[in-house]
Design an enzyme around this catalytic site. Structure first.
Site, PDB file in Angstrom:
ATOM      1  N   ASN A   9      -4.610   2.418  -7.334  1.00 48.71           N
ATOM      2  CA  ASN A   9      -3.150   2.368  -7.438  1.00 48.71           C
ATOM      3  C   ASN A   9      -2.739   0.949  -7.057  1.00 48.71           C
ATOM      4  OD1 ASN A   9      -0.418   2.569  -7.196  1.00 48.71           O
ATOM      5  ND2 ASN A   9      -0.430   3.992  -5.449  1.00 48.71           N
ATOM      6  N   LYS A  11       0.104  -0.458  -7.188  1.00 49.44           N
ATOM      7  CA  LYS A  11       1.463  -0.580  -6.617  1.00 49.44           C
ATOM      8  C   LYS A  11       2.196  -1.762  -7.271  1.00 49.44           C
ATOM      9  CE  LYS A  11      -0.209   1.763  -2.528  1.00 49.44           C
ATOM     10  NZ  LYS A  11      -0.093   2.019  -1.105  1.00 49.44           N
ATOM     11  N   GLU A  97       5.277   6.534  -1.026  1.00 54.21           N
ATOM     12  CA  GLU A  97       6.258   5.445  -1.123  1.00 54.21           C
ATOM     13  C   GLU A  97       7.441   5.860  -1.986  1.00 54.21           C
ATOM     14  OE1 GLU A  97       3.295   2.575  -2.228  1.00 54.21           O
ATOM     15  OE2 GLU A  97       2.496   2.704  -0.194  1.00 54.21           O
ATOM     16  N   GLU A 167      -2.899  12.007   0.938  1.00 55.94           N
ATOM     17  CA  GLU A 167      -2.695  10.669   1.488  1.00 55.94           C
ATOM     18  C   GLU A 167      -1.849  10.784   2.750  1.00 55.94           C
ATOM     19  OE1 GLU A 167      -3.328   7.501  -1.778  1.00 55.94           O
ATOM     20  OE2 GLU A 167      -1.199   7.941  -1.660  1.00 55.94           O
ATOM     21  N   GLY A 173      -2.006   1.782   3.966  1.00 50.32           N
ATOM     22  CA  GLY A 173      -1.735   0.368   4.175  1.00 50.32           C
ATOM     23  C   GLY A 173      -1.743  -0.044   5.640  1.00 50.32           C
ATOM     24  N   SER A 212      -6.167   3.625   3.261  1.00 45.54           N
ATOM     25  CA  SER A 212      -7.089   2.638   3.847  1.00 45.54           C
ATOM     26  C   SER A 212      -8.556   2.907   3.539  1.00 45.54           C
ATOM     27  CB  SER A 212      -6.866   2.519   5.361  1.00 45.54           C
ATOM     28  OG  SER A 212      -5.549   2.072   5.624  1.00 45.54           O
TER      29      SER A 212
HETATM   30  P1  13P Z   1      -4.152   1.728   0.869  1.00 45.04           P
HETATM   31  O1  13P Z   1      -5.530   1.978   0.315  1.00 45.04           O
HETATM   32  O2  13P Z   1      -3.681   0.322   0.725  1.00 45.04           O
HETATM   33  O3  13P Z   1      -4.008   2.262   2.268  1.00 45.04           O
HETATM   34  O4  13P Z   1      -3.144   2.599  -0.039  1.00 45.04           O
HETATM   35  C1  13P Z   1      -3.437   3.922  -0.294  1.00 45.04           C
HETATM   36  C2  13P Z   1      -2.492   4.432  -1.313  1.00 45.04           C
HETATM   37  O5  13P Z   1      -1.310   4.560  -1.070  1.00 45.04           O
HETATM   38  C3  13P Z   1      -3.030   4.748  -2.651  1.00 45.04           C
HETATM   39  O6  13P Z   1      -2.086   5.422  -3.415  1.00 45.04           O
END
Ligand code: 13P
Length: 250
Positions: A9, A11, A97, A167, A173, A212
């Site tokens: 992802n 983002k 998010e 998640e 993050g 993460s």
């Molecule tokens: P991170 O791997 O940066 O923690 O993000 C996870 C995420 O939100 C994947 O959709």
């Protein structure tokens, strides 16, 4: 046997140059003997570029979101049907998010889930609790509520061609990963809830872990019984790290 899925992802990250470099970097590093299916989810605007670059290859394409509406006066929205034209197999819905920054309700996420299915793609439904909810012992209640909204609208059969991503919001993050045991417990809870409704669907559905995930922790997470792959954020932006996580999927 469930085939693991490792999806990136991306983002709000990318540029035409970066998309091109990252996709070729990933393609070059994927082992031909890998077990996991691989997908990338760039921002909408780069889907066509990615589609062209990935054509004929084995990396699947996904989008990060879609509208809850099909068409009409909804400025700025992108429908599932439009996304399908760009060769996408997956659409992420209900990412934390979207839920927390853009205030998407369970009902809106459930509508989006339905739109993805109507357009014959696979939703990747994200669920997960905040740190506060976990500390209050409400993890299962929150995840149940998020799943129930989708079950109410699409029924158990809605999960036949879908993927779920657990998640935990506190792990996204932040560099804090759920331990394999913590994640496995929630994954087993999700599968158990679905098994109470339809055993076959529960046995088949892939439940990804996200939050993460890095090359260093991927193997221990992915070897848990009910963890069928990962939804990767930050580490999906580095070809080397993403390919290493895919390799950890077996
Ligand atoms: P991170 O791997 O940066 O923690 O993000 C996870 C995420 O939100 C994947 O959709």
């Amino acid at each position: 046997m469930r085939k693991p899925l490792v999806a990136g992802n991306w983002k709000l990250n990318g540029s035409t140059e970066m998309v091109s470099a990252l996709l070729s970097g990933i393609s070059q590093r994927l082992s031909t003997s890998r077990n996991a299916e691989v997908a990338v989810c760039p921002p909408f605007i780069y889907l066509e570029q990615a589609r062209q670059q990935l054509e004929g290859g084995e990396i699947a394409l996904g989008a990060q979101d879609c509208s809850d509406q099909q068409a009409g006066a909804y400025t700025g929205e992108v429908s599932a049907e439009m996304i399908r034209e760009f060769g996408c197999r997956y659409i992420i819905v209900g990412h934390s998010e979207r839920r927390h920054i853009y205030m998407e309700s369970d009902a809106m996420v459930a509508t989006k889930f339905d739109r993805v299915r109507e357009s014959r793609m696979m939703p990747i439904l994200c669920v997960g609790e905040t740190l506060e909810e976990r500390e209050e012992g409400r993890t299962q209640a929150v995840i149940s509520r998020q799943l129930d909204a989708v079950l109410d609208r699409s029924g158990t059969a809605g999960f036949r061609d879908a993927v779920i991503a657990y998640e935990p919001v506190w792990a996204i993050g932040t560099g804090k990963t759920a331990t394999p045991d913590q994640a496995q417990q929630v994954h087993a809870f999700i599968r158990g809830k679905l098994a109470g409704l339809d055993e076959e669907i529960a046995a088949r559905i892939r439940i990804l872990y996200g939050g993460s995930v890095k090359p260093e922790n991927a193997r221990s997470l992915l070897q848990e019984n009910d963890i069928d792959g990962g939804l990767i954020g930050g580490a999906a932006l580095k070809a080397e790290d993403f390919a290493a996580i895919v390799a950890a999927g077996g």
